[in-house]
Design an enzyme around this catalytic site. Structure first.
Site, PDB file in Angstrom:
ATOM      1  CG  ASP A 295      -1.915   1.131   1.206  1.00  0.00           C
ATOM      2  OD1 ASP A 295      -2.972   0.930   0.598  1.00  0.00           O
ATOM      3  OD2 ASP A 295      -1.629   2.201   1.777  1.00  0.00           O
TER       4      ASP A 295
ATOM      5  CG  ASN B  27      -4.099  11.745  -5.780  1.00  0.00           C
ATOM      6  OD1 ASN B  27      -3.316  11.792  -6.721  1.00  0.00           O
ATOM      7  ND2 ASN B  27      -4.760  10.650  -5.447  1.00  0.00           N
TER       8      ASN B  27
ATOM      9  CG  ASP C 244      -2.935   9.468 -12.606  1.00  0.00           C
ATOM     10  OD1 ASP C 244      -3.498   8.944 -11.621  1.00  0.00           O
ATOM     11  OD2 ASP C 244      -3.545  10.065 -13.508  1.00  0.00           O
TER      12      ASP C 244
ATOM     13  CD  GLU D  24      -4.693   4.376  -1.721  1.00  0.00           C
ATOM     14  OE1 GLU D  24      -5.095   4.667  -0.590  1.00  0.00           O
ATOM     15  OE2 GLU D  24      -5.378   4.593  -2.753  1.00  0.00           O
TER      16      GLU D  24
END
Length: 404
Positions: free
Chosen positions: A262, A270, A279, A304
């Site tokens: 993770d 973000n 991304d 993620e």
């Protein structure tokens, strides 16, 4: 109308339908080049049937007979071209086209031999047999893996080649192939020859059509299982391939481990730097996994969250893989992020136990990941056995009690 005439009309109609079927398959990327060549082969089959049907109308049939021969041999060459494209083999165009020219000239001149001459009949039939065996050689030499349909195709190509080679002897046994070309369709041999041709042409067409459709469906399935951003399997694709890998590992008696990773604090990336930067973080981590675990099952199973099935790896090997990936990712500069900004990741690992299935393995790896997150992230935690799940429950209860 004779039986041979009737079968010839059926051949014409069937060849047209098959050409249309291959053209329909050619609209899909996976079957485009092979299907177009195969479609052209059956278009030539339509032309051949039309010429054969028209021969009785000619006083001098030499030219239409030779043209029919060349067109049908051209159809087998186009068919071989389609096979070559399908099986990733370089099409032997030069020798096949030279063979077409040489045998067409030979057939033209053997028209001067007696009608029932074995040499004349063999000059007409053996080139077809040769092209069928060339097609067999194309499939045989392909480096692609061959399934049941491919093996059946090889068998039918061999049988088709043998039936062409046997036709001169069948003609002799049935009293010849007519006193002249115009009388061919009235002979017993014509009925047998056209019937055999129909059976084998249809069998080859249906097999190749089935193989192309199989490949198209496989490509569609593959695309539906791939996550477009990371290039790894999506959750559904990962689950399917991972279950197969676990089943094979269990059957072979080799260890198998699962690693779930993770990306730490991904939402803040973000929020702080934009989704385009997020991304690029996903792409960078997926690239590291792909390089480090080439040949294994890799997937992006959440926004993620990533998972890896390491076949042939025990718990120690899986931990080395996870630690190596964690360190490499922590030191990796990401385009679009500040130079001093580094991303981190957390890992949970579990090795398959005898009493477990895939879902049990994934659950324990996920529980180990929970432990890694609870320990402050940017670390690796291991589940050593099915009982480890109790530790996760206890930690969860402790956190709830702490809040109270």
């Amino acid at each position: 109308m004779s039986g041979a005439n009737f079968i010839l009309l059926i051949n014409l109609a069937v060849a047209g339908l098959l050409a249309a079927s291959f053209m329909a398959v050619s609209f899909h990327d996976a079957g485009r080049a092979p299907a177009r060549w195969l479609a052209s082969a059956y278009v030539l089959g339509v032309v051949y049937s039309a010429i054969e049907f028209s021969i009785p109308a000619f006083n001098d049939a030499r030219l239409p007979v030779v043209t029919a021969f060349a067109v049908f041999l051209g159809a087998t060459i186009a068919f071989n071209g389609g096979l070559a494209r399908k099986y990733g083999v370089a099409p032997p165009w030069t020798p096949m086209l030279f063979f077409l020219a040489a045998t067409t000239i030979a057939v033209y001149f053997v028209q001067d031999l007696p009608r029932q001459s074995l040499t004349r009949i063999m000059a007409y039939q053996l080139p077809y047999a040769a092209m069928q065996f060339v097609g067999l050689g194309i499939v045989w030499t392909s480096r692609q893996s061959r399934g049941r349909l491919d093996l059946i195709l090889m068998a039918v190509l061999a049988a088709s080649g043998l039936q062409f080679a046997s036709k001169p002897f069948i003609a002799h046994a049935l009293g010849g192939w007519g006193a002249n070309p115009q009388a061919y369709l009235q002979s017993s041999y014509a009925l047998v020859s056209q019937s055999l041709g129909t059976v084998f042409a249809l069998a080859l067409a249906l097999l190749t059509l089935g193989i192309l459709v199989r490949d198209v469906l496989a490509e569609v399935t593959s695309k539906s299982e791939v996550d477009t951003l990371s290039g790894l399997l999506n959750r559904g694709g990962f689950t399917r391939h991972a279950e197969l890998a676990v089943h094979d590992a269990r059957r072979l008696g080799v260890p198998v481990a699962m690693v779930i990773a993770d990306l730490d604090h991904f939402k803040s990336v973000n929020d702080s730097f934009g989704h385009a930067s997020g991304d690029r973080v996903i792409e960078a981590f997926a690239g590291l996994l792909r390089e480090a675990a080439e040949g294994h099952v890799l997937g992006r199973i959440g926004g993620e969250e990533f998972a890896v099935i390491l076949t042939g790896a025990n718990l120690a090997a899986a931990r080395l893989f996870a630690e190596g990936t964690r360190h490499a990712f922590g030191a990796l500069p990401i385009s679009g992020l500040p130079a001093d900004n580094r991303c981190t990741s957390s890992f949970g690992i579990a090795e398959l136990h005898v009493s477990e299935g895939f879902s049990d393995l994934m659950r324990r790896a996920d529980e180990a990941l929970y432990l890694a997150k609870n320990a402050g992230r940017d670390c690796v935690r291991v589940s050593t056995g099915p009982a480890d799940g109790l530790a996760v429950v206890k930690i969860g209860q402790a956190r709830i009690n702490g809040r109270g």
